[in-house]
Scaffold this motif. Sequence first.
Motif, PDB file in Angstrom:
ATOM      1  N   LEU A 234       0.830  -1.213   0.000  1.00 40.10           N
ATOM      2  CA  LEU A 234       0.000   0.000   0.000  1.00 40.10           C
ATOM      3  C   LEU A 234       0.864   1.262   0.000  1.00 40.10           C
ATOM      4  O   LEU A 234       0.396   2.331  -0.393  1.00 40.10           O
ATOM      5  N   THR A 235       2.100   1.113   0.451  1.00 45.01           N
ATOM      6  CA  THR A 235       3.033   2.243   0.420  1.00 45.01           C
ATOM      7  C   THR A 235       4.184   1.931  -0.524  1.00 45.01           C
ATOM      8  O   THR A 235       4.376   0.774  -0.918  1.00 45.01           O
ATOM      9  N   GLU A 236       4.958   2.959  -0.881  1.00 44.20           N
ATOM     10  CA  GLU A 236       6.019   2.796  -1.877  1.00 44.20           C
ATOM     11  C   GLU A 236       7.140   1.881  -1.369  1.00 44.20           C
ATOM     12  O   GLU A 236       7.815   1.240  -2.155  1.00 44.20           O
ATOM     13  N   GLY A 237       7.346   1.879  -0.033  1.00 47.64           N
ATOM     14  CA  GLY A 237       8.456   1.092   0.501  1.00 47.64           C
ATOM     15  C   GLY A 237       9.787   1.813   0.356  1.00 47.64           C
ATOM     16  O   GLY A 237      10.842   1.249   0.595  1.00 47.64           O
ATOM     17  N   THR A 238       9.724   3.081  -0.081  1.00 47.54           N
ATOM     18  CA  THR A 238      10.939   3.897  -0.189  1.00 47.54           C
ATOM     19  C   THR A 238      10.901   4.934   0.928  1.00 47.54           C
ATOM     20  O   THR A 238      10.141   5.898   0.865  1.00 47.54           O
ATOM     21  N   PHE A 239      11.697   4.712   1.969  1.00 43.74           N
ATOM     22  CA  PHE A 239      11.663   5.557   3.156  1.00 43.74           C
ATOM     23  C   PHE A 239      12.570   6.782   3.005  1.00 43.74           C
ATOM     24  O   PHE A 239      13.586   6.728   2.300  1.00 43.74           O
ATOM     25  N   LYS A 240      12.188   7.852   3.702  1.00 39.11           N
ATOM     26  CA  LYS A 240      12.966   9.087   3.669  1.00 39.11           C
ATOM     27  C   LYS A 240      12.956   9.717   5.061  1.00 39.11           C
ATOM     28  O   LYS A 240      11.916   9.775   5.720  1.00 39.11           O
ATOM     29  N   VAL A 241      14.127  10.168   5.508  1.00 35.32           N
ATOM     30  CA  VAL A 241      14.223  10.838   6.812  1.00 35.32           C
ATOM     31  C   VAL A 241      13.512  12.188   6.715  1.00 35.32           C
ATOM     32  O   VAL A 241      13.854  13.023   5.864  1.00 35.32           O
ATOM     33  N   THR A 242      12.516  12.406   7.607  1.00 37.59           N
ATOM     34  CA  THR A 242      11.741  13.657   7.580  1.00 37.59           C
ATOM     35  C   THR A 242      12.016  14.548   8.787  1.00 37.59           C
ATOM     36  O   THR A 242      11.715  15.744   8.758  1.00 37.59           O
ATOM     37  N   ASP A 243      12.578  13.987   9.864  1.00 37.47           N
ATOM     38  CA  ASP A 243      12.869  14.812  11.047  1.00 37.47           C
ATOM     39  C   ASP A 243      13.948  14.136  11.898  1.00 37.47           C
ATOM     40  O   ASP A 243      14.000  12.902  11.980  1.00 37.47           O
TER      41      ASP A 243
END
Length: 785
Positions: free
Chosen positions: A490-499
């Motif tokens: 359901l999600t892209e599975g590509t994580f990104k640091v946001t904070d």
Amino acid sequence: METRGLIREKFILEGLNCANCATKIEKRVSELDEVKQSKMNFTMKTLDVEVDGDLEEVAVKIAKLVDEIEPGVKARIKEKSSKFEKELILEGLGCADCAAKMEREIKQLEGVDQASINFVAQKLKIKVHHSSYLESTLTAVKRIIQEIEPGVIVREELSESSHGYSSTDNSNLKSEFVRLGVGIVFFIAALVLKLNFWGELALYGIAYLTIGGKVLLKSAKNISKGQIFDENFLMSVATIGAFAIKEFPEGVAVMLFYEVGELFQDIAVNRSRRSIKSLMDIRPDYANLKIDGELKKVDPNQVKVGDIIVVKPGEKVPLDGEVIGGESMVDTSALTGESVPRKVKTGKEILSGFINKDGLLTIEVSSDFRQSTVNKILELVENAASEKAPTENFITKFARYYTPIVVFSALALAVVPPLVIPTATFSQWLYRALVFLVVSCPCALVVSIPLGFFGGIGAASKHGVLVKGGNYLEALNSAKTVVMDKTGTLTEGTFKVTDIMSAEGFTKKELLELAAQAESNSNHPIALSILEAYEGEVGVAQLDSYQEIAGCGLKVVIAGKEVLAGNYKLMEREGITYLSPKQVGTVVHIATDGKYAGYILIADRIKIDAKEAIKGLKRLGIEQVIMLTGDNLQVAKSVADELGVDDYRAELLPQDKVTELEKLLKNKEEKDKLLFVGDGINDAPVLARADIGVAMGGLGSDAAIEAADVVLMKDKPSNLIDAINIAKFTRKVVWQNIIFALGIKGIVLLMGALGLANMWFAVFADVGVALLAVLNAMRITRIEN
């Protein structure tokens, strides 16, 4: 026994469902004298063994031992399964009812584990207990085929150019038309010329033998072998009966109508076969192999791993590999159904089946043709017909009993009324019985039903959906519960640091560096996102220890300093007070030498079509959509609320997902099916346990193709809607054919018994209905994207 050195092999344990039995099997196999080591993978149902001795003898022992521990489980060698199975081409196979008889008799041969005839693809797949059975089985198979349908040519492999079609198809059609044309000339002459009884009988007889001689000959051969109840016998008895009661024109006309109908039915079936196979026409014809700076056009099978190939604009990519030179747009629609071209350049992976659009690409081959993506997909779709849907099995069984019942009913109709009704004449009721016989052939169902399911599987592959069998295609219609993994589905599975939130005494840079050092040896998407955010060189030369704590995170020691990186469970486990962020996302808490350093917030994006996919599933009648995730409760709630799923379970380990699925399976209705949609690798245990396992983004993934029943190659949740829609349309067409065929036959049988239908009606109810059913089944192959 002569020692042949250590041989490593992987066994597939088909039907293994008991974890305790798996442990026993591993132990007992390791105790065999010839086995030096055995390792069981219960999730993937595989057993890895090291053998010192004759592999075939050990394989027999393992198969016997496995069956003793868990009866019904089949053990076979994965890599060398070709030694135990064979695929044959049945060139000229035109009778679906005969194909069912062949399959039934071959299954009864000694040593045969499995036999399946794909009438559409004209293929027979056989699996035997052991390679020693193969030669005798093949001899028996060829005998059975020739006895049931003489003239069928049995070959062990396709020629490179034929692609499954006989080169003699066109000449056979011409000879059939000539034969029928000659018969029609004599038939017209008999109708036009006013001759005496014997003259008429001679002309009608010549016309009859010319048109129906082949049918009579087949019938006689089959009767001599004890195979009575088939369409040849029915037509022979019916038309000879017409001659017996001096209905010469009708006897010839009925045989002519039958033969013309059969001819057009064959043409329709062959056209349908071509239509279905064209959906999967992705096999590359050649590869441009680079040898000493020159290009040589070779068969893709001749290319080895590590070879260099060149793909020119407009050519198909023949093998999987890595682009080492050039840049181009590639058309991926043959594999995924995706219309938008994809860009590839140096360093990028490229898969066989793609079509190069503009640039010149130089590729280093990473797998041989047998292991290439395009070949796996072709095998998967072509072999799907061996997994028959319940409707197919029912029709096959129904046809076995239907024809004899109608034949004996016809016999009763011819004999009983003249005995009990004073005004009834034998010739009158014999004629009605002959009508009964003509109607009774089940070809309309036996041909069109498998054609429909195979067409559905082919159409699904064109939409980027691989379905492993007609049974799974039909099961999609009964889906009421869809359980979906979150990450990568359901999600892209590509994580990104946001904070990044550092605690007192630490800077954000120090916090990120500690996290990067801790995660430097992990390939998890969360770890990769932290390393990407850090951007610098990670100094881990003094890494003293590295420990993964299941469901919690990592504990590492770097230069004597202990670093913890994980979720809140890890902090609580180590007795460390931590901060809780207000924002939604995956939280990685960091601590060093027992002191809290802060947290890093990582977010994953929801897929563009995920929300519409949930809505679409609801419109299709899915009663509940449930999300399972190993992520924290806050993230799970946020995603669930945004997508509108009915329920969710969070903070689950892989084994917890299986437990949750078991609960859902226990609470559902028996007739309803539960689908699980996951990434095909981490979710393999749940995919295997669900009624239907659906793998997302499985293109080129061995684990996905092996574990799942359905593979969505576009990596889009909305593709599940396409799969269910195709399944529903296939079922609709199949049941249209069943109702239409049985309905018409029932009406004509009743009319025949009452004397309201003649043989013309009967022949229409046979070949006419079969032709219309085949044409209706062909609609499935034309489902648009």
